[in-house]
Design a protein around this motif. Structure first.
Motif, short mmCIF file in Angstrom:
data_model
loop_
_atom_site.label_atom_id
_atom_site.label_comp_id
_atom_site.label_asym_id
_atom_site.label_seq_id
_atom_site.Cartn_x
_atom_site.Cartn_y
_atom_site.Cartn_z
N PHE A 1 -7.65 2.50 -5.90
CA PHE A 1 -9.20 2.72 -5.51
C PHE A 1 -9.51 4.02 -4.80
O PHE A 1 -9.03 4.51 -3.92
N VAL B 1 -7.90 -6.03 -0.24
CA VAL B 1 -7.54 -5.85 -1.63
C VAL B 1 -7.34 -7.12 -2.42
O VAL B 1 -6.56 -8.11 -2.08
N GLN B 2 -8.37 -7.40 -3.42
CA GLN B 2 -8.25 -8.79 -4.05
C GLN B 2 -7.83 -8.30 -5.47
O GLN B 2 -8.40 -7.51 -6.21
N TRP C 1 0.86 -1.09 -0.01
CA TRP C 1 0.05 -0.10 -0.17
C TRP C 1 0.90 1.34 0.02
O TRP C 1 1.69 1.33 0.78
N THR D 1 -5.68 -12.34 -1.99
CA THR D 1 -5.99 -11.25 -1.13
C THR D 1 -5.10 -10.44 -0.21
O THR D 1 -4.28 -11.43 0.62
N HIS E 1 -10.36 -5.35 -6.53
CA HIS E 1 -11.55 -5.25 -5.90
C HIS E 1 -11.09 -5.10 -4.61
O HIS E 1 -10.18 -5.41 -4.13
N ALA E 2 -11.66 -3.79 -3.83
CA ALA E 2 -11.24 -3.65 -2.15
C ALA E 2 -12.71 -3.73 -1.43
O ALA E 2 -13.67 -3.01 -1.88
N GLU E 3 -12.62 -4.18 -0.07
CA GLU E 3 -13.58 -3.95 0.57
C GLU E 3 -13.03 -3.04 1.74
O GLU E 3 -11.84 -3.53 2.37
N ILE F 1 -8.86 -3.31 5.38
CA ILE F 1 -9.05 -3.14 3.94
C ILE F 1 -8.54 -4.54 3.44
O ILE F 1 -7.59 -4.75 3.63
#
Lengths: 396, 509
Positions: free
Chosen positions: B477, B491-492, B379, B501, B417-419, B489
């Protein structure tokens, strides 16, 4: 001979009175109140049309300024009258004033001042309402009703001021004031009809609810003006003036270019939205005046019952078939102005598609509500009679 | 004015004067606890980062911020429309966003959002390279009502008393003196009549105030009902046959199920539902699964092997109008012996969220997350993280040698994709390289643009045509944390056919 001698001074006296009356002028504060009412009427109609065509972008729209200027003008001018009447011992209006909380002034001035205060109080209330519940895109909300009560009070107070002056006056001055009285009355009629307009769209005109709402809004003023004025055509004159003012909005607004500033937009709007074509109240008003002169010696309730029924029946007789025309493509023109819709009305709306909305769901319910409308028409007429009689006695 | 509004008028017969009119349509919800919209995309030749700060009440004012990441933009115009249907055809007059004095590439403006529902904000950029346009879908809904503060309540109450006493006094004065000839002093009968009128006026004023209060209560309840409509529906779960998880949406709002048809949800980057199961309370396990739609609007997922425990459920769907809903719930699962994962399904096991009750300093935020194959996701952030700050969360995928990975592939058509999940699960946002908007809604919004071309779409979406092509190892993102706190967070990304992930913990001030 003796008769001739005794008549001369009377004739002379009456002429002098008329001449004196002709030179009297209407007090400035009544003109201020009238101007305040005009500001509110134009501002309200403009504001509704603005919201329908442009939407709100700021508080500082010209229409909003007119509305609040109405409250400020009425409030300040009437407060000034009250203060001068109270503290100037030789004030000409002191003898014809009422007292309240130690202050003295014309009754109408107190009512107007109250209306101005109510309008101003509604502003922070409305602002909080918008912050809490979002900007309301409708006429009826608690803060808007407080605003409307304030505007109503200013109109009513103006009427009371005119009446007090008129009932004390004689001759030409009284005639002059009676013309102002009609002018003041049309705004009261316009106010109640305007408040009811969410229920008087053409798509409701074949339902009993529509007639019930109109009976709540209109007959009371017919009876009031008829009883307070000596004119045989009082209701007709008032309604004709109301219709003329209304038509000015219907035909005038579309001349002003405007585009929506808010979305989503469902209609291609290019000008201010016309006020709906006026209800055909002029016909029942004429009927009202014609019937009234034939039953003038009846009791109050009998008169109210007859006049209320005549008003309802004649209104249904003209408005019901006229609604068919308003729902037809033939009325989509500049004259009847039925073909322009606010930007936020989807094309699927019954209004745009000219589909009747059934406000009653059975034959029985329809007639029950029509019977209620008749009862309301009679009751409101009776209230108007009492109001008119009371107003004739107003001296202060 | 919709048919519903007309019907509501008819129904409110008892309140012909004090009418309650329902407004607008009833649309859907975006993410959980994260209403603001962040979007990054191209308006013709200009790359823009758009932030839409959603109003808390509808109709209300949305604040729009546009950062131009391409030079040469001279003006930005913004305009709201419905996402689909008739309201998407006629845009109102656009508002001009103002350029910042300090930063000419930063523009801001405000827009009235008049309706709840699936809306879009069109951004029109003009500059040295000509004109360009992009569309940002936004979920417009009332989030809450604001109570009146005591000071204002006190002032308004005092003014109400003043008006009430005033009108009663006026009525008394009218009855006492209004009919008297000039100069005459009111007698006992006048005072007697005034007293009667005052008593009647008091009763009337109290009745009017009571009616007004009742009406206000009805309006408040009506508005609260709209707020409740948009609250995340509950994900009701049942376990069948040992590993088959059935998910149904249930809202406390009585009419939600009538208006939102779960059987008509639309595919959102190839799947009708994105199901996230996150272990409670530490988030040390996470599954990203894709249940199938059953007749009647329920969803079913044959679970993979999972340990017994309590899991937080977040299930993203997009309804037919382009609205993203997130179903929220918890589920207690026994030990699951399930099927092997396949397709786009993925899972992650690791350490729990670092001591959520004692916030870590920004310097301690995890910057590198190792991957099972020896690589890592890094990151690239350096500044302290602050709530409500729009940011580009940039990540680099590295191979086992610490070099930029060359085998990154599109994952469900995107670079990644990020959650974003808050430690108390009050915030959940499923974010893509184009931002926090749902991809299905974005496709609907882009379809309405006159110059809708791949260049005008986000990079992530453009990749969907070539799922197996290698893509750059960097992924970003656009997002902003909605409130301070501890966040995890996920991150995929996809490398060499495997979904991987990376997990980062963040302390947000």
């Amino acid at each position: 001979m003796s008769q001739t001698i005794s008549l001369e001074p009377r004739i002379h006296s009456a002429s002098a009175e008329r001449a004196a009356a002709a030179t009297l002028s209407i007090p400035w504060y009544i003109w201020c109140a009238i101007l305040s009412v005009i500001c509110a009427v134009v501002g309200s109609a403009w504001d509704i049309s603005w919201h329908e065509a442009v939407g709100r972008d700021t508080f500082w729209t010209p229409a909003h300024m007119l509305i609040y200027m109405s409250g400020i003008l009425a409030g300040i001018s009437c407060a000034f009258v009250i203060l001068t009447t109270t503290f100037q011992k030789d004030s000409p209006s002191r003898d014809s004033s009422v007292s309240m909380w130690g202050f003295r002034g014309p009754l109408g001035a107190f009512i107007c001042a109250w209306g101005g205060a109510a309008m101003l109080v509604s502003a922070p209330f409305d602002n909080w309402w918008h912050n809490s519940y979002g900007l309301d895109v409708k006429i009826l909300s608690p803060p808007h009703v407080l605003l409307a009560l304030g505007m109503m009070a200013i109109r009513f107070g103006t009427l009371i001021m005119v009446l007090a002056e008129m009932n004390r006056a004689q001759g030409a001055y009284r005639d002059k004031l009676e013309r102002v009285l009609f002018f003041a009355m049309i705004f009261l009629l316009g106010m109640t009809v305007g408040i009811a307009q969410e229920y008087t769209n053409r798509i409701f005109m074949h339902g009993a609810q529509f007639y019930l709402v109109v009976m709540l809004a209109a007959p009371i003023w017919m009876a009031t003006v008829a009883w307070v004025s000596g004119n045989r055509w009082a209701a007709t004159i008032m309604t004709a003036m109301f219709t003329a003012v209304h038509l000015c909005f219907t035909w005038g607004f579309p001349l002003i270019p405007a585009q929506p500033k808010l979305g989503p937009v469902y209609q291609n709007v290019t000008h201010l939205i016309a006020t709906d074509f006026p209800l055909l109240l002029i016909v029942p008003a004429i009927v009202f005046d014609l019937v009234r002169r034939r039953i003038g010696k009846w009791g109050r309730w009998a008169q109210a019952a007859t006049l209320g029924a005549a008003f309802l029946v004649s209104f249904v007789a003209v408005q019901w078939p006229f609604a068919n025309f308003l729902m037809s493509p033939e009325s989509h023109n500049r004259f009847f102005a039925t073909g322009n819709y606010p930007y936020f009305i989807p094309s699927t709306s019954p209004w745009v598609r000219n589909i009747w909305i059934p406000t009653e769901h059975s034959f029985g319910q329809f007639w029950l509500r029509m019977a209620i409308a008749l009862g309301v028409a009679v009751l409101m007429t009776r209230i108007g009679v009492s109001w008119g009689e009371w107003m004739r006695r107003i001296r202060r | 004015m919709s048919i519903r509004r007309f019907r509501s008028k008819i129904a409110s017969q008892l309140f012909l004067v004090l009418a309650i009119l329902l407004a607008g349509g009833f649309p859907v919800l975006a993410h959980v606890g994260s209403p603001d919209v962040y979007y990054e995309g191209d308006a013709g030749p200009y790359h823009l980062f758009v932030t839409v700060r959603m109003p808390q009440v509808i109709p209300g004012v949305a604040e729009i911020q546009v950062r131009c990441e391409s030079p040469g933009v001279t003006s930005i115009q913004i305009v709201p429309l419905r996402l689909t249907g008739p309201g998407s055809s006629f845009p109102p007059t656009p508002d001009l966003a103002k350029a910042s004095k300090d930063d000419p590439q930063f523009f801001s403006g405000s827009l009235w959002l008049m309706e709840s529902g699936a809306l879009q904000v069109r951004v029109l950029a003009d500059g040295e390279k000509g004109k360009g346009e992009l569309a940002v879908p936004v979920a417009s809904f009332a989030q809450r009502t604001f109570p009146m503060d005591k000071k204002l309540a006190g002032v308004l109450f005092a003014l109400m008393l003043f008006l009430a006493v005033g009108i009663i006094s006026i009525a008394g004065a009218a009855a006492r003196e209004a009919s008297l000839p000039a100069g005459e002093i009111p007698g006992p009968s006048n005072f007697r009549r005034a007293k009667i009128v005052i008593v009647v006026s008091i009763i009337l004023v109290i009745a009017i105030l009571y009616l007004g209060k009742s009406w206000w209560g009805l309006e408040d309840a009506n508005y609260q009902s709209r707020v409740n409509f948009y609250k995340p529906p509950t994900a009701e779960t049942t376990l069948e046959n040992g590993n088959r998880l059935i998910i149904r949406a249930r809202s406390e709002h009585p009419r939600w199920a009538e208006r939102i048809n779960m059987g008509q949800v639309v595919p959102d980057h190839n799947h009708l539902m994105h199901l996230f199961l996150i272990s409670l309370p530490g988030m040390d396990r996470m599954w990203h699964l894709h249940p199938n739609l059953l007749p009647g609007g329920a969803f079913a997922e044959d679970l993979p092997n999972m340990p017994a425990g309590r899991y937080q459920v977040f299930a993203d769907v997009v309804d037919e109008r382009g609205f993203p809903w997130t179903l929220v719930g918890t589920v207690d699962l026994p030990q699951i012996s399930g099927k092997p994962m396949s397709g786009d399904d993925s899972s992650w096991y690791g350490a729990p969220l670092a001591n959520a009750s004692s916030p870590a300093s920004p310097e301690n935020a995890t910057a590198t997350s190792p991957l099972p194959d020896g690589g890592a996701i890094v990151w690239q952030h350096s500044t302290p993280l602050k709530a409500d700050a729009a940011m580009d969360f940039r990540f680099e995928v590295q191979d086992r040698d610490g070099k930029p990975a060359q085998d990154v592939e599109p994952y469900m058509g995107m670079a990644g994709h990020a959650e974003f999940v808050r430690s108390d699960f009050s915030v959940f946002a499923h974010v893509h390289p184009s931002g926090s908007v749902s991809m299905a809604s974005l496709e609907m919004a882009q379809a309405g643009l006159t110059d809708a071309t791949p260049a005008g779409m986000s990079a992530g979406m453009a990749m969907s045509a070539a799922p197996s092509t290698a893509i750059p190892p960097e992924v970003s993102f656009p997002y902003g944390f909605p409130q301070p706190g501890e966040y995890r967070i996920f991150v995929q990304i996809k490398r060499a056919g495997q979904v991987e992930t990376g997990v980062f913990d963040a302390h947000v001030e």
